[in-house]
Design an enzyme around this catalytic site. Structure first.
Site: not given
Length: 260
Positions: A218, A72, A70, A127
């Site tokens: 996100s 994010s 993705s 993250k």
């Protein structure tokens, strides 16, 4: 990214170990002509044990590859990036059980971590750590505050991107440099998007507050909370390949890039 492969690899290693053991303790004591097809099958399966054991040890304790699915973490990581994760950065853990057996280090602010998603531990997320245990975190007007101090930002310019990661026409994302101590990393914000807010929250002991670098796109600690220490998988360190067939498939310019 599902974790079933770790269990399957561990089970296959155990099964081939049994055949490897049988071949050495039983068939090697007999003559080479004895055993027939059963012996050949046992030898074949047993020969896989050292290979699977090497893969299991390397993947569980040293490094593991992951694919970024993705956007994010744009602009740091792109859709189609294949990355290497250092599995021992935050301690050695047993495969499948995920229990730490040897502590080594703790995450620092700014680290990009892979972790088991607290709401579905079969799935791995990636993250950036922005809050350590005991930190007070706030986020307002697209500005991060740690322990009451504004995290410095510097405008780089408009974010455009390439291929699968190209900005959608009509949107005007801005790329910024964000600073933790003397280290900087890039983030993207969308000025026209509503301002997400996090009122003052304190990170519990043994947990971490994480955010995506693509701040307005996100799903992170602002939505679902903290990452427990026991959910850590490792630290993202390098990009080993980028695959985007809208741009000729392999992008050699990103291969080997250090993740910062």
């Amino acid at each position: 990214m599902h974790m079933d492969f770790a269990l399957i690899l561990t089970l296959l290693t155990l099964v081939t170990f049994v055949f490897w053991l049988i071949e050495r303790l039983v068939f090697r004591k007999r003559g080479p002509e004895q055993g027939g097809g059963v012996r050949k099958t046992t030898e074949t399966l047993g020969s896989l044990f050292p290979v699977l054991l090497l893969v299991l040890v390397f993947r569980s304790f040293l490094f593991e590859p992951f694919k970024i699915p993705s956007g994010s973490m744009i602009p740091t990581l792109w859709i189609g990036d294949f990355i290497v994760v250092n599995k021992y950065a935050y301690g050695l853990r047993l495969p499948v059980l995920n229990s730490k057996v040897i502590p080594i280090d703790d995450p620092e602010r700014g680290d990009i971590i892979v972790f088991r998603f607290p709401e579905d531990e079969r799935v791995n997320y990636i993250k950036r750590v922005v809050g350590l245990p005991g930190d007070t975190i706030s986020y307002r007007d697209k500005q991060l505050f740690v322990n009451g101090e504004k995290v410095e930002q510097e405008v780089v310019g408009s974010w455009v991107g390439k291929g699968l990661n190209r900005n959608v026409p009509g949107r005007n994302p801005v790329e910024l440099l964000e600073y933790f101590d003397d280290e900087s990393h890039r983030i993207v914000v969308y000025p026209e998007r509503p301002n997400g807010r996090v009122e003052s929250v304190t990170v519990p002991e043994g947990q971490y507050f994480v955010m995506g670098d693509n701040r307005d796109q996100s799903l992170d600690s602002r939505a679902w909370g903290f990452v427990p220490e026991e959910n850590l998988v490792g630290k993202a360190v390098r990009i080993w390949m980028h695959w985007d067939c809208s741009r000729g498939c392999v992008d050699f310019s990103r291969i080997g890039d250090k993740i910062q």
